[in-house]
Scaffold this motif. Structure first.
Motif: not given
Length: 102
Positions: A15, A24, A49, A52, A56, A67, A70-71, A74
């Motif tokens: 990440f 990203l 952060f 994320y 997660l 994952d 979560a990315q 963001v």
């Protein structure tokens, strides 16, 4: 003291790598160089952060479950910051942007 699993540590490392080199979610952030903004305003990086880590999910064996999700959340937040015409769908919930710690 327990440590993060190697899977979680790997997810965090990748990440940070994707975030730092501008790759990203290349589809959602195509043409947006967000890196300068992250360095200019430290609170943006802090929120990235936080989102994320809050999104997660990890199973009982320490394996990451989402994952990519979560990315993506963001990436949506970054796009909202850099593109006033963009709105994340679904809108961010309070738990996703909550800052933890002292």
């Amino acid at each position: 003291m327990a440590h993060l699993s190697t899977d979680v540590r790997s997810a965090l490392r990748f990440f940070a790598f994707y975030l730092g080199n501008g790759t990203l979610d290349v589809e959602l952030l195509d043409g947006i160089d967000y890196r300068a903004r992250l360095l200019e305003y430290g609170s943006d990086l802090e929120m990235i952060f936080a989102i994320y880590a809050n999104v997660l999910e990890v199973d009982e064996h320490g394996e990451t479950l989402n994952d990519g999700d979560a990315q993506y959340r963001v990436a949506q937040w970054i796009r909202q910051c850099c593109d006033p015409g963009y709105q994340a769908e679904p809108p961010f919930e309070a738990w996703e942007t909550e800052l933890h710690g002292p």
